[in-house]
Design a protein around this motif. Structure first.
Motif, PDB file in Angstrom:
ATOM      1  N   LYS A 147       0.308   3.627 -12.432  1.00  0.00           N
ATOM      2  CA  LYS A 147      -0.360   3.305 -13.274  1.00  0.00           C
ATOM      3  C   LYS A 147      -0.400   4.126 -14.335  1.00  0.00           C
ATOM      4  N   HIS A 201      -2.318  -4.149  -6.583  1.00  0.00           N
ATOM      5  CA  HIS A 201      -2.499  -3.264  -7.592  1.00  0.00           C
ATOM      6  C   HIS A 201      -1.868  -3.555  -9.405  1.00  0.00           C
ATOM      7  N   HIS A 202      -0.261  -3.650  -8.853  1.00  0.00           N
ATOM      8  CA  HIS A 202      -0.305  -3.886 -10.216  1.00  0.00           C
ATOM      9  C   HIS A 202       0.484  -4.906 -10.215  1.00  0.00           C
ATOM     10  N   ILE A 237       4.485  -6.127 -11.736  1.00  0.00           N
ATOM     11  CA  ILE A 237       5.223  -4.682 -12.752  1.00  0.00           C
ATOM     12  C   ILE A 237       7.417  -4.819 -13.055  1.00  0.00           C
ATOM     13  N   LEU A 243       3.004   2.968 -16.149  1.00  0.00           N
ATOM     14  CA  LEU A 243       3.375   2.016 -16.649  1.00  0.00           C
ATOM     15  C   LEU A 243       2.285   1.707 -18.095  1.00  0.00           C
TER      16      LEU A 243
END
Length: 280
Positions: free
Chosen positions: A231, A192-193, A196, A234
């Motif tokens: 999220k 999903h990220h 990171i 970030l």
């Protein structure tokens, strides 16, 4: 046909085996687990992985099993008869097909999701036993028997809000989605990220698991909530040092993404107060 992780969903080995076993046995797969652990998304990913269309039936507290088969609209038929509508001569015009009927008459095999079965009345699962077992049902108004052209892949989810009947459980292949361990959660976050920073991810997950394991917490944050939290971290360009607990506040930064009731917020406020008193 074998189910594996997809680009947007990380499936553990035991979950993949459970899906494959249910498909091989031609039995519904009953999936339980904490809210937010990806039970509903599993059905969508199974459909995507196997290249099958999906039909979703989201159960509510007022849902009746009959609605999954069909509903007869007698009120509309009565109204049309009073208006002299020719449609009244064919009762089939007033039959609304349910999700099971749609799955049974599909041209090819489909995935049928029965989502949150435990929300409905306790008799709801028992009322579907024969239809899920025999893959057919009778329509009394038209006198026809609807049989499945192709046995669908049935995935049933439950949040454990109430116990399900033994007769229903006996007909299912069961799997409990455990909360992911740190390594699995890292893989989920990467999906999903992607990209990171390692330092931020390590600090965030360390803090996250500390929160989940805090004694007395009422609602443990789930997988979906940690993804939302990351999220936000970030977006706010947070530094790993910002995530460490201190004596001033035991609440995590942007805690509204993780803590979802006032009792848990008060719990962390009390922990901070006690920590400050101990330092004096």
């Amino acid at each position: 046909m074998k189910f594996t992780s997809t680009e947007s969903y990380v499936a553990t080995e035991d979950l993949s085996l459970a899906v494959d076993a249910a498909v091989a046995l031609e039995r519904p797969l009953l999936v339980k687990g904490e809210p937010g652990t990806g039970k509903t998304e599993l059905a969508r990913q199974v459909a995507d992985s196997l290249g099958l269309p999906i039909i979703e039936w989201h159960v509510k507290s007022t849902t009746r099993a009959q609605q999954g088969l069909y509903e007869y609209d007698a009120v509309s038929r009565l109204r049309d008869s009073q208006l002299g509508d020719e449609r009244v001569h064919d009762v089939a015009n007033y039959i609304k097909k349910g999700k099971l009927w749609q799955a049974f008459e599909a041209e090819g095999r489909v995935v049928l999701l029965i989502d949150e079965v435990d929300k409905a009345d306790i008799e709801f699962p028992n009322d579907l036993l024969q239809e899920l077992d025999r893959m057919e049902f009778f329509v009394y108004e038209t006198g026809q028997t609807v049989r499945a052209r192709h046995r669908p892949v049935v995935i049933i989810t439950s949040n454990n809000e109430k116990e399900l009947p033994d007769a229903f459980l006996r007909r299912c292949f069961f799997h409990y989605i455990r909360f992911p361990d740190p390594d699995t959660l890292r893989r989920i976050v990467e999906v999903h990220h992607p990209g990171i920073k390692e330092a931020l991810l390590t600090a965030a997950l360390t803090r996250f698991y500390e929160i989940r394991e805090t004694p007395g917490i009422k609602k443990k944050p789930s997988t979906s909530e940690v993804l939302d939290w990351l999220k936000l971290l970030l977006a706010e360009d947070m530094d790993p040092a910002d995530l460490k607990a201190d004596g001033k506040s035991a609440l995590p930064r942007l805690h509204g993404a993780l803590l979802k009731n006032e009792q848990d917020v008060h719990l962390f406020e009390r922990l901070a107060f006690m920590a400050r008193r101990a330092e004096r």
